[in-house]
Design an enzyme around this catalytic site. Structure first.
Site, PDB file in Angstrom:
ATOM      1  N   ASP A  99       0.863  -1.172   0.000  1.00 18.53           N
ATOM      2  CA  ASP A  99       0.000   0.000   0.000  1.00 18.53           C
ATOM      3  C   ASP A  99       0.907   1.231   0.000  1.00 18.53           C
ATOM      4  O   ASP A  99       1.698   1.423   0.926  1.00 18.53           O
ATOM      5  CB  ASP A  99      -0.842  -0.047   1.293  1.00 18.53           C
ATOM      6  CG  ASP A  99      -2.133   0.736   1.200  1.00 18.53           C
ATOM      7  OD1 ASP A  99      -2.124   1.778   0.544  1.00 18.53           O
ATOM      8  OD2 ASP A  99      -3.118   0.288   1.795  1.00 18.53           O
ATOM      9  N   ASP A 205      -2.880   4.865  -2.412  1.00 19.59           N
ATOM     10  CA  ASP A 205      -3.844   5.550  -1.552  1.00 19.59           C
ATOM     11  C   ASP A 205      -4.264   6.901  -2.125  1.00 19.59           C
ATOM     12  O   ASP A 205      -3.406   7.682  -2.557  1.00 19.59           O
ATOM     13  CB  ASP A 205      -3.193   5.740  -0.170  1.00 19.59           C
ATOM     14  CG  ASP A 205      -4.156   6.259   0.863  1.00 19.59           C
ATOM     15  OD1 ASP A 205      -5.151   5.563   1.134  1.00 19.59           O
ATOM     16  OD2 ASP A 205      -3.924   7.354   1.411  1.00 19.59           O
ATOM     17  N   GLU A 259      -6.782   3.906  -5.523  1.00 22.19           N
ATOM     18  CA  GLU A 259      -7.927   4.161  -4.653  1.00 22.19           C
ATOM     19  C   GLU A 259      -8.385   5.583  -4.894  1.00 22.19           C
ATOM     20  O   GLU A 259      -7.583   6.517  -4.812  1.00 22.19           O
ATOM     21  CB  GLU A 259      -7.556   3.976  -3.187  1.00 22.19           C
ATOM     22  CG  GLU A 259      -8.792   3.969  -2.305  1.00 22.19           C
ATOM     23  CD  GLU A 259      -8.719   4.884  -1.098  1.00 22.19           C
ATOM     24  OE1 GLU A 259      -9.570   4.755  -0.218  1.00 22.19           O
ATOM     25  OE2 GLU A 259      -7.811   5.741  -1.030  1.00 22.19           O
ATOM     26  N   HIS A 328     -10.696  -1.835   5.064  1.00 23.48           N
ATOM     27  CA  HIS A 328     -10.416  -1.340   6.412  1.00 23.48           C
ATOM     28  C   HIS A 328     -11.115  -0.019   6.722  1.00 23.48           C
ATOM     29  O   HIS A 328     -11.011   0.476   7.832  1.00 23.48           O
ATOM     30  CB  HIS A 328      -8.902  -1.179   6.569  1.00 23.48           C
ATOM     31  CG  HIS A 328      -8.372  -0.154   5.617  1.00 23.48           C
ATOM     32  ND1 HIS A 328      -8.365  -0.339   4.245  1.00 23.48           N
ATOM     33  CD2 HIS A 328      -7.881   1.094   5.813  1.00 23.48           C
ATOM     34  CE1 HIS A 328      -7.888   0.735   3.662  1.00 23.48           C
ATOM     35  NE2 HIS A 328      -7.581   1.625   4.589  1.00 23.48           N
ATOM     36  N   ASP A 329     -11.773   0.587   5.726  1.00 20.94           N
ATOM     37  CA  ASP A 329     -12.480   1.858   5.941  1.00 20.94           C
ATOM     38  C   ASP A 329     -13.995   1.664   5.989  1.00 20.94           C
ATOM     39  O   ASP A 329     -14.733   2.638   6.163  1.00 20.94           O
ATOM     40  CB  ASP A 329     -12.197   2.838   4.791  1.00 20.94           C
ATOM     41  CG  ASP A 329     -10.749   3.286   4.729  1.00 20.94           C
ATOM     42  OD1 ASP A 329     -10.090   3.334   5.785  1.00 20.94           O
ATOM     43  OD2 ASP A 329     -10.284   3.587   3.614  1.00 20.94           O
TER      44      ASP A 329
HETATM   45  O1  TEU Z   1      -8.968   6.445   2.434  1.00 22.30           O
HETATM   46  C1  TEU Z   1      -9.444   7.468   1.649  1.00 22.30           C
HETATM   47  C2  TEU Z   1     -10.873   7.775   1.771  1.00 22.30           C
HETATM   48  O2  TEU Z   1     -11.198   8.886   2.084  1.00 22.30           O
HETATM   49  C3  TEU Z   1     -11.850   6.765   1.348  1.00 22.30           C
HETATM   50  O3  TEU Z   1     -11.457   5.466   1.340  1.00 22.30           O
HETATM   51  C4  TEU Z   1     -13.190   6.865   1.954  1.00 22.30           C
HETATM   52  O4  TEU Z   1     -13.260   6.064   3.089  1.00 22.30           O
HETATM   53  C5  TEU Z   1     -14.150   6.427   0.885  1.00 22.30           C
HETATM   54  O5  TEU Z   1     -14.201   7.477  -0.046  1.00 22.30           O
HETATM   55  C6  TEU Z   1     -15.506   6.034   1.355  1.00 22.30           C
HETATM   56  O6  TEU Z   1     -16.302   7.082   1.738  1.00 22.30           O
HETATM   57  C7  TEU Z   1      -7.624   6.178   2.404  1.00 22.30           C
HETATM   58  C8  TEU Z   1      -7.298   5.041   3.337  1.00 22.30           C
HETATM   59  O7  TEU Z   1      -7.926   3.877   2.889  1.00 22.30           O
HETATM   60  C9  TEU Z   1      -7.691   5.424   4.725  1.00 22.30           C
HETATM   61  O8  TEU Z   1      -7.538   4.380   5.647  1.00 22.30           O
HETATM   62  C10 TEU Z   1      -6.840   6.620   5.118  1.00 22.30           C
HETATM   63  O9  TEU Z   1      -7.252   7.103   6.361  1.00 22.30           O
HETATM   64  C11 TEU Z   1      -6.951   7.748   4.094  1.00 22.30           C
HETATM   65  O10 TEU Z   1      -6.834   7.292   2.759  1.00 22.30           O
HETATM   66  C12 TEU Z   1      -5.841   8.737   4.299  1.00 22.30           C
HETATM   67  O11 TEU Z   1      -4.618   8.181   3.940  1.00 22.30           O
END
Ligand code: TEU
Length: 558
Positions: A99, A205, A259, A328-329
Site C-alpha cells: 500500500d 492511496d 484508490e 479497512h475503511d
Molecule cells: O482512504 C481514503 C478515503 O477517504 C476513502 O477510502 C473513503 O473512506 C471512501 O471514499 C468512502 O467514503 C484512504 C485510506 O484507505 C484510509 O484508511 C486513510 O485514512 C486515508 O486514505 C488517508 O490516507
C-alpha cells in the site's frame, strides 16, 4: 478484454496487519503474526495479498501517516520479517501488493520537518504551504475554505514556519506538493525500491487527489467535501499518473491499483483504459448507497434495486472492475447489506456470491470470509478511528447532533473501527488474536464467529468462500466471460449470466429475507448446479425456481 493477466485471475485478500494476528503479545498485530497464519490464506485459495501500510509511522491514522517509506514500523516487526513474509507468500504462489501513500506523509517525516524549518532549503517546497491572511483581530485565517475528510479545515497553521499547510486528511498528514518534480522523483524512487525487493504491485492511496487546482480556489460550500471539485481528478492528475506509470510500472507485470474517492465512471474509464495509467481502480458508489441526508454521518435507506443499478452500471461501463464490499475503511458487509441476526450465514454467502461471480478482480477483506459483523461502541471513548472521532466531535460542537447517544446508531453502522476489530481465529481469550491486551477490543461474538468454529460447522461462510474461490479458479467464464443482467426491476432477485464462448454460467440470488419464486427463461432445464448456499438443492433446476431467503444458485448451462 480477453487479454490474460494474473491480476484478472486473482482473488485478493486484504490484510490489515494491526488487527490480523499478534505474535509477541503486545496487543498489536505484526508481520510474524501474518506469517503464522498463512495456512489460512492458502486453504482459502487466494492468490494475492494486499497489505495495509507497514511503514515507519506515528500511527495517528494507523500507518497512512508515513514517516519513512523504506522502513518497517517496529511494532510490526523488522525488515527481515517483511522479507520472510514475501518469501513465504511467494512459496505459496501468493503475490504481495503493498500500500503506497503518495498524497501525504506524516508530519514526523524528515521531509516535513525540514520543510517546516527551512523554507528555502531542499525540502522547502515539498508540501503545500500558504501564507494566508489575518482577521480583524490579527489572527491568521486559512488560505481557503477546503475541508479535511476527517472534519474541520484542511489547513493547519504552523508556528515554526509561520505559514499554513494543507492536509486533506488528519492534521498530522500534510499533503505533498506534486507540482514539485523532486517530490515526484522521491515517490517514484520509493516505489521502485519496493518493486526491486520483488513485490507484485501497489495499491495507491487516494491517488486521484494528487493534483490541486491552480490558485487553490474556494470550493462550493454546499459540497459534502468542501473543496473536492478542486482536488478530485485535478488538472494535472493524468500527467502525474502517466509519469508514475512510465517510471514505475511500465514493462513490469506489477499491478497498479488506484484508490479514488468520489470516482465517477467516466474518469474510471480514462484511468484504466488502453492508454490509461492504472490497471484497477476502487470506486465507492455502492458503499455510499446507505448515506443519509447528512451524508456519511447519517444512515439512509437503500434497496436491492439501488445496489443492482450501481453494480450493473459499473459492470456494463468499465471493462474491468475491482469488486469489494469491505475494506479497512468500511463497516462489515453482512451487517450493512445483509442480515447479521436472522440470516448471517445466508446473507454473508449471498454477498460472497456477488463478489466472486461478477466481472472483475474480487477483494476479500480479513474476516469477511467468516461473516464477521459490526461491533458495539457505547461511547466515543470506545472509538479509536480518527475519522469517526474528529467528525463526530465536530458535529456535536456545531450543534448538528446533541450528543453521542443521538449519533451512536450511525457510528455503529459506519465507523471504520467495525473493520478493525481483531480477526477472530478461535474461541480462546481475545479470539486467539493476541495473548496480551488487544489495541482495540475483540467483537463480543467471537466465541460463535471464528475460523476454528467455521471449519467445524456445516455449512459455513468460510467453506462457502473456499468453494466459490475454487469455482472461480476453475471456470474461465467467471473470470473472462461477458456479463449480462436479467430482471433488472426484480426487487428480490439478482440474476445475471457470465458467458465465454460456449461456457455459460447463470447466477441467481434471492437477495431478500423473503421467499422468492421466478420462472427464469435464461435457465435451461438441463442446467447443472455448481454451487448453492442451501444444502438440499436438486442438481437441475425446477421450471419455477423457489428461492429461500438469501438463497444462491450458480448453474452451468449445457
Ligand atoms: O482512504 C481514503 C478515503 O477517504 C476513502 O477510502 C473513503 O473512506 C471512501 O471514499 C468512502 O467514503 C484512504 C485510506 O484507505 C484510509 O484508511 C486513510 O485514512 C486515508 O486514505 C488517508 O490516507
Amino acid at each position: 478484454m480477453r487479454e490474460r493477466t494474473w491480476w484478472k485471475e486473482a482473488v485478493v485478500y486484504q490484510i490489515y496487519p494491526k488487527s490480523f494476528s499478534d505474535s509477541d503479545g503486545d496487543g498489536f498485530g505484526d508481520l510474524p503474526g501474518v506469517i503464522e497464519r498463512l495456512d489460512h490464506l492458502e486453504r482459502l485459495g487466494v492468490d494475492c495479498v494486499w497489505l495495509n501500510p507497514v511503514y515507519e509511522s506515528p500511527q495517528r491514522d494507523n500507518g497512512y501517516d508515513v514517516s519513512d517509506y523504506r522502513a518497517i514500523y517496529p511494532e510490526f516487526g523488522t525488515m527481515d520479517d517483511w522479507d520472510r513474509l514475501l518469501e513465504e507468500l511467494h512459496e505459496r504462489d501468493i503475490r504481495l501488493v503493498m500500500d503506497m501513500v503518495p498524497n501525504h506523509t506524516s508530519t514526523d517525516h524528515e521531509w516535513f520537518q525540514r520543510s517546516r524549518s527551512d523554507p528555502d532549503g531542499e525540502y522547502g517546497d515539498y508540501y503545500i504551504w500558504r501564507d494566508g491572511d489575518t482577521d480583524a483581530n490579527g489572527d491568521p485565517v486559512p488560505p481557503n475554505n477546503w475541508e479535511s475528510f476527517f472534519g474541520g479545515s484542511a489547513w493547519e497553521y504552523d508556528d515554526e514556519r509561520e505559514a499554513w499547510y494543507l492536509h486533506l486528511y488528519d492534521v498530522s498528514q500534510p499533503d505533498l506538493n506534486w507540482r514539485n518534480p523532486a517530490v515526484r522523483d522521491a515517490m517514484v524512487d520509493a516505489m521502485n525500491w519496493w518493486l526491486e525487493k520483488g513485490i507484485d504491485g501497489f495499491r495507491l492511496d487516494v491517488v486521484s487527489l494528487l493534483s490541486k487546482a491552480e490558485g487553490l480556489p474556494d470550493g462550493d460550500p454546499n459540497n459534502e467535501w468542501v473543496g473536492s471539485e478542486h482536488f478530485v481528478d485535478g488538472p494535472r492528475i493524468f500527467e502525474y499518473l502517466d509519469e508514475i506509470h512510465e517510471r514505475v510500472f511500465a514493462g513490469t507485470d506489477a499491478v497498479a491499483i488506484g484508490e479514488m474517492p468520489n470516482l465517477d465512471l467516466e474518469h474510471a474509464r480514462r484511468y484504466t483504459g488502453p492508454d490509461g495509467p492504472l490497471d484497477l481502480v476502487f470506486h465507492f458508489e455502492h458503499v455510499g448507497l446507505d448515506f443519509g441526508e447528512r451524508g456519511r454521518w447519517d444512515v439512509g435507506e437503500w434497496d436491492l434495486l439501488d445496489l443492482k443499478e450501481t453494480l450493473h452500471r459499473w459492470q456494463d461501463g468499465l471493462a474491468w472492475n475491482s469488486l469489494f464490499f469491505e475494506n479497512h475503511d468500511q463497516p462489515r458487509s453482512v451487517s450493512r447489506f445483509g442480515d447479521d441476526e436472522r440470516y448471517r450465514y445466508e446473507s454473508a454467502t449471498a454477498l460472497a456470491t456477488i463478489l466472486l461471480t461478477l466481472r472483475g478482480t474480487p477483494f476479500v477483506y480479513q474476516g469477511q470470509e467468516l461473516g464477521m459483523t459490526n461491533g458495539t461502541f457505547e461511547s466515543l471513548d470506545d472509538v479509536s478511528d480518527v475519522d469517526t472521532v474528529r467528525n463526530v466531535r465536530e458535529l456535536i460542537a456545531d450543534g448538528e447532533v446533541e450528543d453521542y447517544a443521538s449519533i451512536r446508531h450511525v457510528v455503529e453502522h459506519r465507523t471504520r473501527d467495525n473493520a478493525r476489530t481483531p480477526m477472530q481465529w478461535d474461541d480462546t481469550a481475545h479470539a486467539g488474536f493476541t495473548d496480551g491486551e488487544p489495541w482495540i477490543p475483540v467483537n463480543d461474538n467471537y466465541p460463535e464467529i471464528n475460523v476454528a468454529r467455521e471449519r467445524e460447522r456445516t455449512p459455513s461462510v468460510l467453506s462457502y468462500y473456499e468453494s466459490l474461490i475454487d469455482l472461480r479458479e476453475r471456470t474461465d467464464a467467471l473470470v473472462y466471460g461477458g456479463y449480462e443482467l436479467h430482471r433488472p426491476d426484480d426487487e428480490q432477485l439478482f440474476v445475471y449470466t457470465r458467458t465465454l464462448d460456449d461456457e455459460r454460467v447463470v447466477v441467481a440470488i434471492n437477495f431478500s429475507d423473503r421467499e422468492a419464486t421466478a420462472d427464469l427463461d435464461v435457465l435451461d432445464p438441463e442446467a447443472s448446479l455448481l454451487v448453492s448456499n442451501y444444502e438440499d438443492v436438486t442438481a437441475t433446476p425446477a421450471e419455477t425456481l423457489e428461492l429461500r431467503p438469501y438463497e444462491t444458485r450458480v448453474y452451468e448451462q449445457p
